[in-house]
Each structure stands twice: as structure tokens, then as C-alpha cells.
Scaffold this active site. Structure first.
Site, mmCIF file in Angstrom:
data_model
loop_
_atom_site.group_PDB
_atom_site.id
_atom_site.type_symbol
_atom_site.label_atom_id
_atom_site.label_comp_id
_atom_site.label_asym_id
_atom_site.label_seq_id
_atom_site.Cartn_x
_atom_site.Cartn_y
_atom_site.Cartn_z
ATOM 1 N N VAL A 6 -2.201 0.179 6.600
ATOM 2 C CA VAL A 6 -1.161 1.193 6.792
ATOM 3 C C VAL A 6 -0.816 1.849 5.451
ATOM 4 O O VAL A 6 -0.579 3.055 5.383
ATOM 5 C CB VAL A 6 0.103 0.566 7.438
ATOM 6 C CG1 VAL A 6 1.237 1.583 7.522
ATOM 7 C CG2 VAL A 6 -0.217 0.025 8.825
ATOM 8 N N CYS A 7 -0.826 1.066 4.386
ATOM 9 C CA CYS A 7 -0.405 1.547 3.070
ATOM 10 C C CYS A 7 -1.133 2.816 2.611
ATOM 11 O O CYS A 7 -0.479 3.778 2.186
ATOM 12 C CB CYS A 7 -0.532 0.446 2.026
ATOM 13 S SG CYS A 7 0.473 -1.010 2.403
#
Length: 187
Positions: free
Chosen positions: A46-47
Site C-alpha cells: 500500500v505504501c
């Protein structure tokens, strides 16, 4: 205890920024608006989508006088390697702060004790070094940079217009509210 309306604590660290290693400290946030954008770890899932989304609005944030600093518990060396290998992260032009010793993450009270990683947290800091906005989402929920820009504009408006507040979904140019005794019960 909430960190809203509290002064940021001192820190200093090394960062990866535009092909170089630079020194960054809490002093760099004084006198201007700043966003400190924590994420759990480099080389994750997700980062990179969040960091790339933030990069897309970075020019607009800069035009609003806001500097962005991303932070994870990784070192500036790891940030460089990730920047050089990830198509998403390779687009970033704002500083990526290393926090190997965890001081910054602890100062912002956003460390998960069980893992030692940072929560997915965003802090908006005003020119006086005071935290004006905090958002923290669970590990699997990414943030929306466009919504962050809206909140920056609202915070800046409220700061420059004492006595006015921005209602829900307020967008730049829309009407604000002036809280008063006569307004009670009329909204």
C-alpha cells in the site's frame, strides 16, 4: 492523549531527496506549513501507492507553501534503494526521512509497539510548529492525497480568518461559518 494543538518535538535525521542524502531536523518545519507522512515500511504494497499519490499533489502543496516529508523506520540508504527500484517510488521529489532509531515515530506517537513500525499516519503542522491535523488509518487502508489537500486549504483558511470555521466537505471559495450565540440551533 491527542497531539492536536501541540508543538512538535525536536528531531534530526538523514533523508534521501532528489538523488542525494540530506540532513533534516524539526527546525526545517519552522516558519512554514509541513506534512509529515508516516508509513510502515519500504518495499511493501500500500505504501508505494500512497507515496506516489502524494507526489501527484506535491506541486499543488508546494504552491500552498507546504513542504512534505515522508517517514518510515527504514534508513535513508533503504529509501535510496527503493527509489531506484520501484516505478511508483521512483517518481518522488519530496524528502524521504529515515527513522532507524524510532525517535521521530515516537515523537509523533505513531509507533506500533508490537512491530516497531510506524502507523499509517499524517500530520499537518502549521508555521509555528503546532500540529493542526492528524489522520491515522489501519495497515490495509491507503490515504487520499486529494482529500489531504482539501484539509490543508481548510486549515490555512481557518488560520488566516480567525472566528470562521469550515463546515463538512468545505472547498476553497465556499461559504464558511462564524460561530456565535445567534447561530446555535440554526444549522
Amino acid at each position: 492523549m491527542s497531539l492536536i494543538n501541540t508543538r512538535i518535538k525536536p528531531f534530526e535525521t538523514e533523508a534521501y531527496h532528489n538523488g542525494s542524502f540530506i540532513h533534516v531536523s524539526s527546525d526545517d518545519l519552522q516558519g512554514k506549513w509541513g506534512i509529515v507522512f508516516f508509513y510502515p515500511a519500504d518495499f511493501t504494497f500500500v505504501c508505494p501507492t500512497e507515496l506516489a499519490d502524494l507526489e501527484k499533489v506535491y506541486p499543488e502543496l508546494q504552491s500552498l507553501g507546504v513542504e512534505v516529508y515522508s517517514v518510515s523506520r527504514d534508513s535513508h540508504f533503504v529509501h535510496k534503494a527503493w527509489h531506484e527500484t520501484s516505478p511508483e517510488v521512483g517518481t518522488l521529489t519530496y524528502p524521504m526521512l529515515g527513522d532507524v532509531n524510532g525517535v521521530i515515530t515516537a515523537n509523533f506517537d505513531t509507533m506500533r509497539p508490537e512491530s516497531g513500525l510506524a502507523d499509517r499516519s499524517t500530520f499537518l503542522i502549521d508555521p509555528d510548529g503546532i500540529i493542526q491535523y492528524i489522520e491515522t488509518t489501519p495497515e490495509g487502508v491507503g490515504r487520499n492525497a486529494a482529500e489531504l489537500v482539501r484539509k490543508v486549504k481548510a486549515a490555512q483558511y481557518v488560520r488566516s480568518h480567525p472566528g470562521e470555521v469550515c463546515p463538512a466537505k468545505w472547498e476553497e471559495g465556499q461559504e464558511t461559518l462564524k460561530p456565535s450565540f445567534d447561530l446555535v440551533g440554526k444549522i
